[in-house]
Motif scaffolding. Sequence first.
Motif, mmCIF file in Angstrom:
data_model
loop_
_atom_site.group_PDB
_atom_site.id
_atom_site.type_symbol
_atom_site.label_atom_id
_atom_site.label_comp_id
_atom_site.label_asym_id
_atom_site.label_seq_id
_atom_site.Cartn_x
_atom_site.Cartn_y
_atom_site.Cartn_z
ATOM 1 N N LEU A 1 0.839 -1.209 0.000
ATOM 2 C CA LEU A 1 0.000 0.000 0.000
ATOM 3 C C LEU A 1 0.866 1.248 0.000
ATOM 4 O O LEU A 1 0.637 2.194 -0.759
ATOM 5 N N PHE A 2 1.876 1.215 0.842
ATOM 6 C CA PHE A 2 2.806 2.334 0.972
ATOM 7 C C PHE A 2 3.594 2.521 -0.330
ATOM 8 O O PHE A 2 3.774 3.632 -0.818
ATOM 9 N N GLN B 1 2.718 1.405 -3.453
ATOM 10 C CA GLN B 1 1.850 1.794 -4.576
ATOM 11 C C GLN B 1 1.350 3.228 -4.446
ATOM 12 O O GLN B 1 1.373 3.987 -5.402
ATOM 13 N N GLY B 2 0.870 3.568 -3.222
ATOM 14 C CA GLY B 2 0.275 4.890 -3.015
ATOM 15 C C GLY B 2 1.290 5.984 -2.810
ATOM 16 O O GLY B 2 1.050 7.130 -3.152
ATOM 17 N N GLY B 3 2.443 5.672 -2.240
ATOM 18 C CA GLY B 3 3.420 6.711 -1.915
ATOM 19 C C GLY B 3 4.509 6.868 -2.945
ATOM 20 O O GLY B 3 5.028 7.962 -3.132
ATOM 21 N N ILE B 4 4.897 5.788 -3.609
ATOM 22 C CA ILE B 4 6.041 5.868 -4.525
ATOM 23 C C ILE B 4 5.646 5.655 -5.989
ATOM 24 O O ILE B 4 5.979 6.460 -6.851
ATOM 25 N N LYS C 1 2.588 5.625 -7.527
ATOM 26 C CA LYS C 1 1.535 6.498 -8.085
ATOM 27 C C LYS C 1 2.080 7.842 -8.581
ATOM 28 O O LYS C 1 1.733 8.265 -9.677
ATOM 29 N N PRO C 2 2.958 8.524 -7.818
ATOM 30 C CA PRO C 2 3.469 9.783 -8.371
ATOM 31 C C PRO C 2 4.431 9.587 -9.542
ATOM 32 O O PRO C 2 4.631 10.501 -10.327
ATOM 33 N N SER D 1 8.262 8.914 3.655
ATOM 34 C CA SER D 1 8.482 8.712 2.215
ATOM 35 C C SER D 1 8.249 10.003 1.442
ATOM 36 O O SER D 1 8.962 10.329 0.507
ATOM 37 N N TYR E 1 -1.192 8.808 -2.315
ATOM 38 C CA TYR E 1 -2.155 8.758 -3.419
ATOM 39 C C TYR E 1 -2.933 7.454 -3.347
ATOM 40 O O TYR E 1 -2.508 6.504 -2.699
ATOM 41 N N PRO F 1 -3.736 3.970 -4.316
ATOM 42 C CA PRO F 1 -2.872 2.993 -4.980
ATOM 43 C C PRO F 1 -3.481 2.354 -6.227
ATOM 44 O O PRO F 1 -2.762 1.774 -7.034
#
Lengths: 162, 272
Positions: free
Chosen positions: A18-19, A21-24, A26-27, B54, B127, B129
Amino acid sequence: MNIIKKFLLIIILALVILFLQGGILKPLLPNILMPNLFLIIVIYLSFYETNVLGLIFSFVLGLLYDISTSTLLGPYAASFVTIYTLFAIFSGRIFIDTTISLIIITAISSIICDIIYMILIFTFLPDKNNISFEILLGSISTAIISPIMIYILKKYYPIKNR
Amino acid sequence: MKLTYSKRIQISLCSLILFLSSIILLHHTSKDKTLIEYSYNVLYEVLYPFQNISNNIVNFFNNTIDKYIYLVNLKEENKSLKFKIARLEKRNLKLHEEKYENRKLKRLLKIKRKVNYAQIGAEIIGYNPSKWGQSIIINRGKIDNIKVGDPVISHEGVVGQVINVSPNTSKVLILIDRTSAIDVFLQQSRARGVIIGGGNELCQLKYILKNNDTKIGDKVLTSGLDGIFPKGLLVGHVADLSPIPSGLFDTIKVMPIVDFTKLEFVTVLKLK
Protein backbone atom coordinates in the motif's frame (compact mmCIF):
# COMPACT_ATOMS: atom_id res chain seq x y z
CA MET A 1 5.02 -21.42 9.46
CA ASN A 2 1.94 -21.29 11.71
CA ILE A 3 -1.30 -19.49 10.84
CA ILE A 4 -0.69 -16.40 13.00
CA LYS A 5 2.79 -15.92 11.56
CA LYS A 6 1.41 -16.28 8.03
CA PHE A 7 -1.40 -13.85 8.73
CA LEU A 8 0.98 -11.27 10.18
CA LEU A 9 3.30 -11.66 7.22
CA ILE A 10 0.44 -11.09 4.78
CA ILE A 11 -0.72 -7.97 6.68
CA ILE A 12 2.81 -6.53 6.82
CA LEU A 13 3.29 -7.30 3.12
CA ALA A 14 -0.05 -5.64 2.31
CA LEU A 15 0.91 -2.49 4.26
CA VAL A 16 4.30 -2.34 2.51
CA ILE A 17 2.56 -2.68 -0.88
CA LEU A 18 0.00 0.00 0.00
CA PHE A 19 2.81 2.33 0.97
CA LEU A 20 4.79 1.42 -2.16
CA GLN A 21 1.85 1.79 -4.58
CA GLY A 22 0.28 4.89 -3.02
CA GLY A 23 3.42 6.71 -1.91
CA ILE A 24 6.04 5.87 -4.53
CA LEU A 25 4.60 4.26 -7.68
CA LYS A 26 1.53 6.50 -8.09
CA PRO A 27 3.47 9.78 -8.37
CA LEU A 28 6.00 8.17 -10.71
CA LEU A 29 3.88 6.05 -13.07
CA PRO A 30 1.03 7.19 -15.32
CA ASN A 31 -2.29 6.16 -13.81
CA ILE A 32 -3.09 3.90 -16.73
CA LEU A 33 0.02 1.76 -16.07
CA MET A 34 -0.54 1.38 -12.33
CA PRO A 35 0.04 -2.30 -11.45
CA ASN A 36 -2.05 -4.18 -8.90
CA LEU A 37 0.53 -5.76 -6.61
CA PHE A 38 -2.16 -7.13 -4.30
CA LEU A 39 -3.46 -9.26 -7.13
CA ILE A 40 -0.05 -10.90 -7.54
CA ILE A 41 -0.16 -12.02 -3.88
CA VAL A 42 -3.65 -13.44 -4.47
CA ILE A 43 -2.39 -15.36 -7.52
CA TYR A 44 0.55 -16.66 -5.50
CA LEU A 45 -1.78 -17.79 -2.70
CA SER A 46 -4.14 -19.50 -5.16
CA PHE A 47 -1.29 -21.69 -6.43
CA TYR A 48 0.77 -22.22 -3.28
CA GLU A 49 -1.74 -21.86 -0.41
CA THR A 50 -4.65 -23.81 -1.83
CA ASN A 51 -6.88 -24.11 1.21
CA VAL A 52 -9.50 -22.08 3.10
CA LEU A 53 -6.74 -20.05 4.76
CA GLY A 54 -5.49 -18.81 1.40
CA LEU A 55 -9.04 -17.85 0.48
CA ILE A 56 -9.51 -15.88 3.73
CA PHE A 57 -6.17 -14.14 3.18
CA SER A 58 -7.33 -13.13 -0.31
CA PHE A 59 -10.58 -11.76 1.15
CA VAL A 60 -8.65 -9.75 3.79
CA LEU A 61 -6.28 -8.39 1.12
CA GLY A 62 -9.30 -7.34 -0.93
CA LEU A 63 -10.80 -5.53 2.05
CA LEU A 64 -7.53 -3.70 2.74
CA TYR A 65 -7.32 -2.65 -0.91
CA ASP A 66 -10.95 -1.50 -0.79
CA ILE A 67 -10.33 0.66 2.29
CA SER A 68 -7.39 2.40 0.66
CA THR A 69 -8.74 2.78 -2.86
CA SER A 70 -12.50 2.85 -2.95
CA THR A 71 -15.30 4.70 -1.25
CA LEU A 72 -17.05 1.36 -0.77
CA LEU A 73 -16.07 -1.89 0.96
CA GLY A 74 -16.35 -5.10 -1.01
CA PRO A 75 -15.60 -4.71 -4.74
CA TYR A 76 -11.96 -5.77 -4.57
CA ALA A 77 -12.71 -8.34 -1.83
CA ALA A 78 -15.23 -10.00 -4.16
CA SER A 79 -12.85 -9.78 -7.15
CA PHE A 80 -9.93 -11.29 -5.23
CA VAL A 81 -12.10 -14.11 -3.83
CA THR A 82 -13.26 -14.95 -7.38
CA ILE A 83 -9.71 -14.88 -8.77
CA TYR A 84 -8.45 -17.04 -5.90
CA THR A 85 -11.21 -19.62 -6.33
CA LEU A 86 -10.80 -19.75 -10.08
CA PHE A 87 -7.08 -20.44 -9.93
CA ALA A 88 -7.14 -22.60 -6.78
CA ILE A 89 -9.64 -25.01 -8.36
CA PHE A 90 -7.59 -25.29 -11.55
CA SER A 91 -4.18 -24.90 -9.88
CA GLY A 92 -3.26 -28.52 -10.60
CA ARG A 93 -3.87 -28.06 -14.32
CA ILE A 94 -2.22 -24.68 -14.81
CA PHE A 95 1.52 -24.38 -15.24
CA ILE A 96 3.03 -21.21 -13.76
CA ASP A 97 6.62 -22.23 -13.17
CA THR A 98 8.03 -20.29 -16.13
CA THR A 99 8.15 -16.51 -16.35
CA ILE A 100 6.11 -16.39 -19.58
CA SER A 101 3.27 -18.55 -18.25
CA LEU A 102 3.22 -16.50 -15.04
CA ILE A 103 2.98 -13.24 -17.01
CA ILE A 104 0.10 -14.62 -19.12
CA ILE A 105 -1.78 -15.92 -16.05
CA THR A 106 -1.33 -12.59 -14.24
CA ALA A 107 -2.48 -10.59 -17.27
CA ILE A 108 -5.63 -12.73 -17.63
CA SER A 109 -6.42 -12.56 -13.92
CA SER A 110 -5.88 -8.78 -13.90
CA ILE A 111 -8.41 -8.38 -16.73
CA ILE A 112 -10.93 -10.63 -14.94
CA CYS A 113 -10.36 -8.78 -11.65
CA ASP A 114 -10.91 -5.35 -13.26
CA ILE A 115 -14.04 -6.52 -15.05
CA ILE A 116 -15.57 -7.87 -11.81
CA TYR A 117 -14.59 -4.65 -10.03
CA MET A 118 -16.19 -2.55 -12.76
CA ILE A 119 -19.39 -4.60 -12.77
CA LEU A 120 -19.68 -4.18 -9.00
CA ILE A 121 -18.81 -0.47 -8.89
CA PHE A 122 -20.38 1.09 -11.93
CA THR A 123 -23.71 0.58 -13.59
CA PHE A 124 -23.00 3.05 -16.35
CA LEU A 125 -19.62 4.13 -17.69
CA PRO A 126 -19.22 7.36 -19.67
CA ASP A 127 -16.41 6.09 -21.87
CA LYS A 128 -16.30 2.35 -22.35
CA ASN A 129 -13.49 2.34 -24.96
CA ASN A 130 -11.21 4.20 -22.64
CA ILE A 131 -11.99 1.74 -19.82
CA SER A 132 -11.12 -1.31 -21.91
CA PHE A 133 -7.82 0.36 -22.81
CA GLU A 134 -7.09 0.99 -19.12
CA ILE A 135 -7.93 -2.61 -18.22
CA LEU A 136 -5.55 -3.90 -20.87
CA LEU A 137 -2.61 -1.63 -20.04
CA GLY A 138 -3.03 -2.14 -16.29
CA SER A 139 -3.03 -5.91 -16.74
CA ILE A 140 0.19 -5.74 -18.79
CA SER A 141 2.03 -3.72 -16.15
CA THR A 142 0.81 -6.04 -13.37
CA ALA A 143 1.87 -9.06 -15.41
CA ILE A 144 5.36 -7.71 -16.04
CA ILE A 145 5.95 -7.14 -12.32
CA SER A 146 4.54 -10.56 -11.30
CA PRO A 147 7.73 -12.69 -11.74
CA ILE A 148 9.68 -10.40 -9.37
CA MET A 149 6.85 -10.37 -6.84
CA ILE A 150 6.42 -14.15 -6.96
CA TYR A 151 10.17 -14.55 -6.46
CA ILE A 152 10.02 -12.32 -3.34
CA LEU A 153 6.96 -14.19 -2.05
CA LYS A 154 8.64 -17.57 -2.56
CA LYS A 155 11.58 -16.31 -0.53
CA TYR A 156 9.67 -14.77 2.39
CA TYR A 157 6.42 -16.77 2.37
CA PRO A 158 7.75 -20.29 1.82
CA ILE A 159 5.14 -22.96 1.16
CA LYS A 160 5.65 -26.60 0.29
CA ASN A 161 6.24 -27.33 -3.40
CA ARG A 162 3.27 -27.66 -5.74
CA MET B 1 -0.79 -29.70 -6.42
CA LYS B 2 -4.08 -31.27 -7.54
CA LEU B 3 -6.96 -30.61 -5.15
CA THR B 4 -9.12 -33.43 -3.84
CA TYR B 5 -12.83 -33.33 -4.57
CA SER B 6 -13.76 -32.55 -0.94
CA LYS B 7 -11.19 -29.73 -0.75
CA ARG B 8 -12.51 -28.29 -3.99
CA ILE B 9 -16.07 -28.29 -2.59
CA GLN B 10 -14.81 -26.75 0.67
CA ILE B 11 -13.04 -23.89 -1.15
CA SER B 12 -16.01 -23.30 -3.47
CA LEU B 13 -18.47 -23.08 -0.55
CA CYS B 14 -16.24 -20.75 1.48
CA SER B 15 -15.67 -18.68 -1.63
CA LEU B 16 -19.40 -18.34 -2.15
CA ILE B 17 -19.88 -17.22 1.46
CA LEU B 18 -17.05 -14.66 1.21
CA PHE B 19 -18.30 -13.40 -2.17
CA LEU B 20 -21.80 -12.90 -0.73
CA SER B 21 -20.28 -11.18 2.33
CA SER B 22 -18.49 -8.78 -0.03
CA ILE B 23 -21.76 -7.99 -1.81
CA ILE B 24 -23.48 -7.39 1.55
CA LEU B 25 -20.60 -5.11 2.60
CA LEU B 26 -20.82 -3.28 -0.72
CA HIS B 27 -24.55 -2.79 -0.30
CA HIS B 28 -24.15 -1.69 3.32
CA THR B 29 -21.29 0.80 2.70
CA SER B 30 -23.11 2.35 -0.25
CA LYS B 31 -25.75 3.50 2.24
CA ASP B 32 -23.87 3.89 5.51
CA LYS B 33 -20.27 5.16 5.48
CA THR B 34 -19.55 4.52 9.20
CA LEU B 35 -17.82 1.19 8.62
CA ILE B 36 -15.50 2.47 5.88
CA GLU B 37 -14.79 5.59 7.96
CA TYR B 38 -13.73 3.44 10.90
CA SER B 39 -11.61 1.12 8.72
CA TYR B 40 -9.94 4.10 7.05
CA ASN B 41 -9.13 5.57 10.50
CA VAL B 42 -7.33 2.41 11.58
CA LEU B 43 -5.45 1.78 8.32
CA TYR B 44 -4.23 5.30 7.67
CA GLU B 45 -3.17 5.94 11.25
CA VAL B 46 -0.83 2.94 10.83
CA LEU B 47 0.43 4.16 7.44
CA TYR B 48 0.68 7.87 8.35
CA PRO B 49 4.26 7.92 9.79
CA PHE B 50 5.64 5.91 6.85
CA GLN B 51 3.84 8.08 4.30
CA ASN B 52 5.18 11.20 5.95
CA ILE B 53 8.76 9.88 5.83
CA SER B 54 8.48 8.71 2.22
CA ASN B 55 6.93 12.03 1.23
CA ASN B 56 9.85 13.92 2.75
CA ILE B 57 12.36 11.69 0.96
CA VAL B 58 10.58 12.03 -2.43
CA ASN B 59 10.31 15.83 -1.93
CA PHE B 60 14.00 16.07 -1.03
CA PHE B 61 15.03 14.31 -4.25
CA ASN B 62 12.56 16.28 -6.37
CA ASN B 63 13.74 19.59 -4.91
CA THR B 64 17.41 18.72 -5.42
CA ILE B 65 16.81 17.73 -9.05
CA ASP B 66 14.62 20.80 -9.64
CA LYS B 67 17.25 23.14 -8.20
CA TYR B 68 19.93 21.88 -10.56
CA ILE B 69 17.79 21.57 -13.69
CA TYR B 70 16.06 24.93 -13.39
CA LEU B 71 19.27 26.77 -12.60
CA VAL B 72 20.18 26.49 -16.29
CA ASN B 73 17.26 28.65 -17.48
CA LEU B 74 17.25 30.99 -14.53
CA LYS B 75 18.43 34.12 -16.38
CA GLU B 76 15.84 33.81 -19.14
CA GLU B 77 13.12 33.01 -16.64
CA ASN B 78 14.06 35.99 -14.48
CA LYS B 79 13.75 38.33 -17.44
CA SER B 80 10.35 37.01 -18.47
CA LEU B 81 9.10 37.06 -14.86
CA LYS B 82 10.09 40.72 -14.44
CA PHE B 83 8.14 41.53 -17.56
CA LYS B 84 5.20 39.52 -16.26
CA ILE B 85 5.29 41.28 -12.86
CA ALA B 86 5.16 44.69 -14.53
CA ARG B 87 2.17 43.63 -16.60
CA LEU B 88 0.41 42.09 -13.58
CA GLU B 89 1.01 45.17 -11.42
CA LYS B 90 -0.72 47.26 -14.02
CA ARG B 91 -3.62 44.81 -14.12
CA ASN B 92 -3.72 44.62 -10.34
CA LEU B 93 -4.14 48.35 -10.06
CA LYS B 94 -7.02 48.26 -12.49
CA LEU B 95 -8.65 45.35 -10.61
CA HIS B 96 -8.29 47.19 -7.29
CA GLU B 97 -10.15 50.10 -8.73
CA GLU B 98 -12.87 47.79 -10.01
CA LYS B 99 -13.05 46.05 -6.63
CA TYR B 100 -13.75 49.28 -4.78
CA GLU B 101 -16.25 50.26 -7.38
CA ASN B 102 -17.91 46.85 -7.11
CA ARG B 103 -18.05 47.12 -3.32
CA LYS B 104 -19.71 50.49 -3.53
CA LEU B 105 -22.25 49.27 -6.04
CA LYS B 106 -23.00 46.18 -3.94
CA ARG B 107 -23.56 48.35 -0.91
CA LEU B 108 -25.90 50.42 -2.99
CA LEU B 109 -27.81 47.34 -4.05
CA LYS B 110 -27.59 45.86 -0.51
CA ILE B 111 -26.34 42.51 -1.77
CA LYS B 112 -25.49 40.13 1.07
CA ARG B 113 -21.74 39.53 1.49
CA LYS B 114 -20.30 36.16 0.54
CA VAL B 115 -19.92 33.58 3.29
CA ASN B 116 -16.39 33.59 4.69
CA TYR B 117 -14.22 30.48 4.69
CA ALA B 118 -11.27 29.67 6.91
CA GLN B 119 -8.34 28.09 5.08
CA ILE B 120 -6.27 25.17 6.33
CA GLY B 121 -3.09 24.42 4.40
CA ALA B 122 -2.19 20.76 3.88
CA GLU B 123 0.50 18.71 2.19
CA ILE B 124 -0.15 15.67 0.01
CA ILE B 125 1.43 12.59 1.60
CA GLY B 126 -0.09 9.77 -0.44
CA TYR B 127 -2.15 8.76 -3.42
CA ASN B 128 -4.82 6.19 -4.18
CA PRO B 129 -2.87 2.99 -4.98
CA SER B 130 -5.43 1.79 -7.54
CA LYS B 131 -5.59 2.93 -11.15
CA TRP B 132 -9.37 3.32 -10.93
CA GLY B 133 -9.65 5.69 -7.98
CA GLN B 134 -8.41 9.27 -8.10
CA SER B 135 -7.87 10.41 -4.55
CA ILE B 136 -5.07 11.90 -2.47
CA ILE B 137 -4.12 11.63 1.19
CA ILE B 138 -3.36 14.91 2.99
CA ASN B 139 -1.61 15.45 6.33
CA ARG B 140 -4.56 17.12 8.05
CA GLY B 141 -7.32 15.27 9.85
CA LYS B 142 -9.83 15.33 12.70
CA ILE B 143 -7.26 17.05 14.94
CA ASP B 144 -7.30 20.02 12.55
CA ASN B 145 -11.11 20.03 12.54
CA ILE B 146 -11.36 18.59 9.00
CA LYS B 147 -14.72 16.99 8.26
CA VAL B 148 -16.15 14.80 5.50
CA GLY B 149 -17.46 17.01 2.69
CA ASP B 150 -15.03 19.90 3.21
CA PRO B 151 -14.00 21.48 -0.12
CA VAL B 152 -10.33 21.33 -1.11
CA ILE B 153 -8.66 23.83 -3.45
CA SER B 154 -5.17 24.79 -4.60
CA HIS B 155 -3.80 28.18 -5.65
CA GLU B 156 -4.99 27.32 -9.18
CA GLY B 157 -8.54 26.19 -8.48
CA VAL B 158 -10.77 23.33 -7.34
CA VAL B 159 -9.10 20.07 -6.28
CA GLY B 160 -11.95 18.03 -4.78
CA GLN B 161 -13.63 17.23 -1.49
CA VAL B 162 -12.81 15.29 1.69
CA ILE B 163 -14.37 11.81 1.77
CA ASN B 164 -12.63 10.12 4.73
CA VAL B 165 -11.03 11.57 7.84
CA SER B 166 -8.70 9.94 10.39
CA PRO B 167 -7.10 11.83 13.33
CA ASN B 168 -4.01 12.85 11.33
CA THR B 169 -4.93 12.34 7.67
CA SER B 170 -7.81 12.87 5.25
CA LYS B 171 -8.68 11.29 1.93
CA VAL B 172 -9.66 13.79 -0.78
CA LEU B 173 -11.66 12.67 -3.80
CA ILE B 174 -10.26 14.73 -6.67
CA LEU B 175 -12.53 16.08 -9.36
CA ILE B 176 -11.21 13.77 -12.10
CA ASP B 177 -12.45 10.67 -10.22
CA ARG B 178 -15.36 8.94 -11.95
CA THR B 179 -17.52 9.22 -8.84
CA SER B 180 -16.94 12.96 -8.42
CA ALA B 181 -19.64 15.50 -9.38
CA ILE B 182 -19.61 19.27 -8.84
CA ASP B 183 -22.28 21.82 -9.73
CA VAL B 184 -20.74 24.41 -12.08
CA PHE B 185 -21.51 27.14 -14.61
CA LEU B 186 -19.81 28.51 -17.72
CA GLN B 187 -18.43 31.99 -17.16
CA GLN B 188 -19.30 33.32 -20.61
CA SER B 189 -22.75 31.87 -21.24
CA ARG B 190 -23.72 31.48 -17.52
CA ALA B 191 -25.17 28.04 -18.43
CA ARG B 192 -25.31 25.65 -15.46
CA GLY B 193 -24.24 22.02 -15.49
CA VAL B 194 -22.55 19.26 -13.54
CA ILE B 195 -18.89 18.40 -13.99
CA ILE B 196 -18.20 14.69 -13.69
CA GLY B 197 -14.76 13.07 -13.50
CA GLY B 198 -13.65 11.03 -16.48
CA GLY B 199 -11.00 8.93 -14.74
CA ASN B 200 -8.28 10.52 -16.88
CA GLU B 201 -7.10 14.12 -17.20
CA LEU B 202 -10.38 15.31 -18.78
CA CYS B 203 -13.76 15.76 -17.10
CA GLN B 204 -17.21 15.76 -18.63
CA LEU B 205 -19.54 18.71 -18.35
CA LYS B 206 -23.09 17.41 -18.41
CA TYR B 207 -26.57 18.90 -18.62
CA ILE B 208 -25.53 22.03 -20.55
CA LEU B 209 -28.44 22.84 -22.85
CA LYS B 210 -27.72 23.02 -26.57
CA ASN B 211 -27.32 26.33 -28.41
CA ASN B 212 -25.53 27.94 -25.50
CA ASP B 213 -22.80 29.55 -27.53
CA THR B 214 -20.13 27.61 -25.66
CA LYS B 215 -16.62 27.99 -27.05
CA ILE B 216 -13.38 26.10 -26.51
CA GLY B 217 -11.43 27.85 -23.76
CA ASP B 218 -14.51 29.08 -21.84
CA LYS B 219 -13.90 29.07 -18.10
CA VAL B 220 -15.87 26.68 -15.86
CA LEU B 221 -16.59 27.94 -12.33
CA THR B 222 -18.30 26.46 -9.28
CA SER B 223 -21.91 27.55 -8.91
CA GLY B 224 -22.05 27.20 -5.12
CA LEU B 225 -25.38 25.43 -5.46
CA ASP B 226 -24.10 22.01 -4.36
CA GLY B 227 -23.65 23.36 -0.83
CA ILE B 228 -20.00 22.26 -0.77
CA PHE B 229 -17.94 24.68 -2.87
CA PRO B 230 -18.25 28.45 -2.62
CA LYS B 231 -19.40 30.19 -5.78
CA GLY B 232 -16.87 31.36 -8.37
CA LEU B 233 -13.93 28.99 -7.88
CA LEU B 234 -12.16 28.11 -11.13
CA VAL B 235 -12.58 24.44 -12.07
CA GLY B 236 -11.16 24.34 -15.59
CA HIS B 237 -11.77 25.38 -19.15
CA VAL B 238 -13.67 23.87 -22.07
CA ALA B 239 -11.31 21.62 -24.00
CA ASP B 240 -13.57 19.90 -26.51
CA LEU B 241 -17.09 20.25 -27.87
CA SER B 242 -18.77 17.25 -29.45
CA PRO B 243 -22.18 18.28 -30.74
CA ILE B 244 -24.73 15.48 -30.79
CA PRO B 245 -27.50 15.99 -33.38
CA SER B 246 -30.21 14.53 -31.15
CA GLY B 247 -30.96 15.15 -27.49
CA LEU B 248 -31.31 18.16 -25.25
CA PHE B 249 -27.76 18.54 -23.97
CA ASP B 250 -24.27 19.10 -25.33
CA THR B 251 -21.33 16.86 -24.46
CA ILE B 252 -18.49 19.08 -23.31
CA LYS B 253 -15.04 17.98 -22.22
CA VAL B 254 -13.32 20.11 -19.61
CA MET B 255 -9.62 20.31 -18.80
CA PRO B 256 -9.20 20.89 -15.04
CA ILE B 257 -7.15 23.98 -14.19
CA VAL B 258 -5.21 22.04 -11.54
CA ASP B 259 -2.40 19.81 -12.77
CA PHE B 260 -2.88 16.88 -10.39
CA THR B 261 0.43 15.28 -11.32
CA LYS B 262 2.33 18.29 -9.96
CA LEU B 263 0.12 19.06 -7.00
CA GLU B 264 2.00 19.19 -3.67
CA PHE B 265 0.02 21.48 -1.38
CA VAL B 266 -3.69 22.10 -1.05
CA THR B 267 -6.04 24.22 1.05
CA VAL B 268 -9.07 22.87 2.89
CA LEU B 269 -11.90 25.38 3.18
CA LYS B 270 -13.91 25.57 6.40
CA LEU B 271 -17.03 27.63 6.89
CA LYS B 272 -16.31 30.34 9.50
